[in-house]
Write a protein that holds these residues in place. Structure first.
Motif, PDB file in Angstrom:
ATOM      1  N   VAL A  83       0.721  -0.922   0.136  1.00 55.04           N
ATOM      2  CA  VAL A  83       0.103   0.022  -0.134  1.00 55.04           C
ATOM      3  C   VAL A  83       0.996   1.351   0.267  1.00 55.04           C
ATOM      4  O   VAL A  83       0.223   1.773  -0.708  1.00 55.04           O
ATOM      5  N   ARG A  84       1.956   1.359   0.672  1.00 51.99           N
ATOM      6  CA  ARG A  84       3.004   2.418   0.405  1.00 51.99           C
ATOM      7  C   ARG A  84       3.642   2.596  -0.569  1.00 51.99           C
ATOM      8  O   ARG A  84       3.368   3.652  -0.870  1.00 51.99           O
ATOM      9  N   SER A  85       3.889   1.446  -1.094  1.00 49.87           N
ATOM     10  CA  SER A  85       4.778   1.802  -2.291  1.00 49.87           C
ATOM     11  C   SER A  85       3.498   2.141  -3.688  1.00 49.87           C
ATOM     12  O   SER A  85       3.901   3.112  -4.380  1.00 49.87           O
ATOM     13  N   THR A  86       2.798   1.873  -4.267  1.00 48.67           N
ATOM     14  CA  THR A  86       1.231   2.679  -4.372  1.00 48.67           C
ATOM     15  C   THR A  86       0.930   4.496  -4.167  1.00 48.67           C
ATOM     16  O   THR A  86       0.411   5.196  -4.945  1.00 48.67           O
ATOM     17  N   LEU A  87       0.616   4.407  -2.525  1.00 46.84           N
ATOM     18  CA  LEU A  87      -0.004   5.831  -2.563  1.00 46.84           C
ATOM     19  C   LEU A  87       0.897   6.574  -1.665  1.00 46.84           C
ATOM     20  O   LEU A  87       0.412   7.347  -1.710  1.00 46.84           O
ATOM     21  N   GLY A  88       2.519   6.244  -1.944  1.00 50.30           N
ATOM     22  CA  GLY A  88       3.185   6.374  -0.839  1.00 50.30           C
ATOM     23  C   GLY A  88       3.222   7.967  -1.212  1.00 50.30           C
ATOM     24  O   GLY A  88       3.332   9.628  -0.940  1.00 50.30           O
ATOM     25  N   GLU A  89       3.736   8.475  -2.489  1.00 49.30           N
ATOM     26  CA  GLU A  89       3.680   9.899  -3.198  1.00 49.30           C
ATOM     27  C   GLU A  89       2.999  10.607  -3.410  1.00 49.30           C
ATOM     28  O   GLU A  89       3.007  11.780  -3.390  1.00 49.30           O
ATOM     29  N   LEU A  90       1.804   9.901  -3.995  1.00 49.08           N
ATOM     30  CA  LEU A  90       0.563  10.525  -3.082  1.00 49.08           C
ATOM     31  C   LEU A  90      -0.171  11.272  -1.915  1.00 49.08           C
ATOM     32  O   LEU A  90      -0.107  11.979  -1.703  1.00 49.08           O
ATOM     33  N   ILE A  91       0.401  10.467  -1.191  1.00 50.98           N
ATOM     34  CA  ILE A  91       0.097  11.185   0.590  1.00 50.98           C
ATOM     35  C   ILE A  91       0.999  11.851   0.083  1.00 50.98           C
ATOM     36  O   ILE A  91       0.914  12.472   1.524  1.00 50.98           O
ATOM     37  N   LYS A  92       2.444  11.460   0.429  1.00 45.34           N
ATOM     38  CA  LYS A  92       3.398  12.718   0.310  1.00 45.34           C
ATOM     39  C   LYS A  92       3.216  14.027   0.121  1.00 45.34           C
ATOM     40  O   LYS A  92       3.001  14.893   0.769  1.00 45.34           O
ATOM     41  N   GLU A  93       2.752  13.960  -1.854  1.00 48.00           N
ATOM     42  CA  GLU A  93       2.043  15.560  -2.069  1.00 48.00           C
ATOM     43  C   GLU A  93       1.067  16.221  -1.344  1.00 48.00           C
ATOM     44  O   GLU A  93       1.051  17.393  -1.484  1.00 48.00           O
ATOM     45  N   HIS A  94       0.303  15.643  -0.757  1.00 42.27           N
ATOM     46  CA  HIS A  94      -0.981  16.500  -0.265  1.00 42.27           C
ATOM     47  C   HIS A  94      -0.598  16.283   1.599  1.00 42.27           C
ATOM     48  O   HIS A  94      -1.024  17.020   1.482  1.00 42.27           O
TER      49      HIS A  94
END
Length: 368
Positions: free
Chosen positions: A312-323
């Motif tokens: 899940v982190r590999s999939t959503l990590g960038e999206l969450i980091k950006e927000h």
């Protein structure tokens, strides 16, 4: 140009780049198992359904390729299948390598994809010329009638954008206190479904223009059985768990409530029947195969809590980091791991009400 106009409306949601412990490259093996599982099906369907033109270079595109290694496995399977078809169609069994068509493979993803990592990882023994093609597959990215074979796996559940209604406080679809549609009200679910329908119409329209008549498109998609509520799907449960963690972080003052309320995960799990409807409405493709794939495990073993969390982190990590900012990532996924341990990883990784399905579409002749 149409490709430019469509690209402006499509947001990018890149997977974690590089080759570190949280990278997509090191946490997508379970998807690769599915790609390998359908190898024999692909050989059969391509052998029987694809109309090839050996006198020309053979163009293949992998849409939503990310950074590997799954894209390389998929491309190898596709090329093996085409070579098998070509060799089996010859009257003699003495076909040489030089008589096989030359393969040009285009790896497509958003401009923010880690193409450097992708090309560093290209197999040394590949039997094709490689090129990267940046851009959203919800718009045009190739010339008219240029592609013979298109592959797209585990990408179509990503929407082109978060439905606009979810960010409007005056809309009945404002998704306050949640980050996904699966456990939300009917208006939120309708907004996600409407966005999916728009996106699929764009996807199929673009591919109909780009694929030669008689060419094939192989799609593997995450989905949900018809009649099952979206909250019951294991993949969606994983996203709801992200929302639960963020809500707890709001209560602790780590994340602002405003930031939380404005965050939504842009994914939608379609049913095979929804895809079938979209294909029929487009009218340019014949459905050669549409079937649900069996659940497969990595080396026959279920994913543990660490693997689920890293995936899940590999999939959503960038999206969450950006927000939310990079400083929240470790805290969020430490909490996520704890919650996965409490509910058991199988409730996310192996829920029977989440499915993968395969669709093989053939470009129909153009009517004059």
């Amino acid at each position: 140009m149409e490709a430019e106009n469509n690209g402006k409306t499509s947001a990018a949601y890149p997977m974690n780049s590089g080759d570190g412990p949280y990278s997509y490259a090191n946490n997508s093996i379970s998807l690769g198992v599915v790609i390998d599982h359908i190898r024999e099906i692909m050989i059969k369907d391509i052998s029987e359904k694809l109309e090839i033109t050996p006198s020309k270079p053979f163009w293949i595109a992998d849409l939503g390729c990310s950074i590997g290694p799954n894209t390389f496995s998929a491309v190898k399977n596709l090329i093996d299948s085409v070579e098998f078809k070509y060799q089996s169609s010859q009257e003699t069994t003495t076909t040489t390598q030089s008589e096989l068509p030359q393969f040009q493979v285009f790896f497509n993803d958003h401009t923010s994809n880690d193409f450097n990592m992708l090309f560093k990882s290209l197999p040394g023994d590949r039997r094709y010329y490689a090129a990267g093609v940046p851009g959203s597959f919800y718009g045009r990215i190739f010339p008219d009638a240029s592609l013979h074979l298109v592959h797209c796996s585990f990408s179509l559940h990503w929407l082109s954008q978060v439905p606009k209604e979810l960010r409007d406080k005056s809309s009945p679809a404002w998704n306050k206190g949640r980050v996904h549609y699966s456990n939300s009200g009917d208006e939120v679910i309708k907004a996600y479904k409407a966005q999916y329908e728009k996106d699929m119409a764009l996807f199929l329209k673009a591919r109909a223009q780009e694929i030669v008549c008689g060419g094939l498109m192989v799609l593997i998609s995450l989905g949900i059985p018809s009649g099952v509520h979206h909250s019951e799907a294991g993949g969606n449960r994983g996203f709801d768990l992200v929302g639960s963690c963020l809500k707890e972080m709001v209560e602790k003052g780590i994340v602002s409530e405003e930031k939380f309320d404005s965050f939504n995960i842009p994914t939608y799990l379609m049913t095979p029947q929804e895809l079938e409807t979209a294909v029929k409405e487009n009218g340019s493709f014949a459905i050669e195969r549409l079937e649900v794939l069996p659940h497969v495990k990595v080396n026959g073993v279920a994913l543990n809590s660490h693997q689920v969390t890293f995936c899940v982190r590999s999939t959503l990590g960038e999206l969450i980091k950006e927000h939310f900012g990079e400083e929240t990532i470790d805290q969020l996924f430490d909490l996520y791991f704890q919650k996965v341990e409490e509910i058991h990883p199988s409730s996310i990784a192996e829920a029977v009400k989440t499915l993968s399905f395969l669709a093989v579409l053939k470009r129909k002749p153009i009517k004059h």
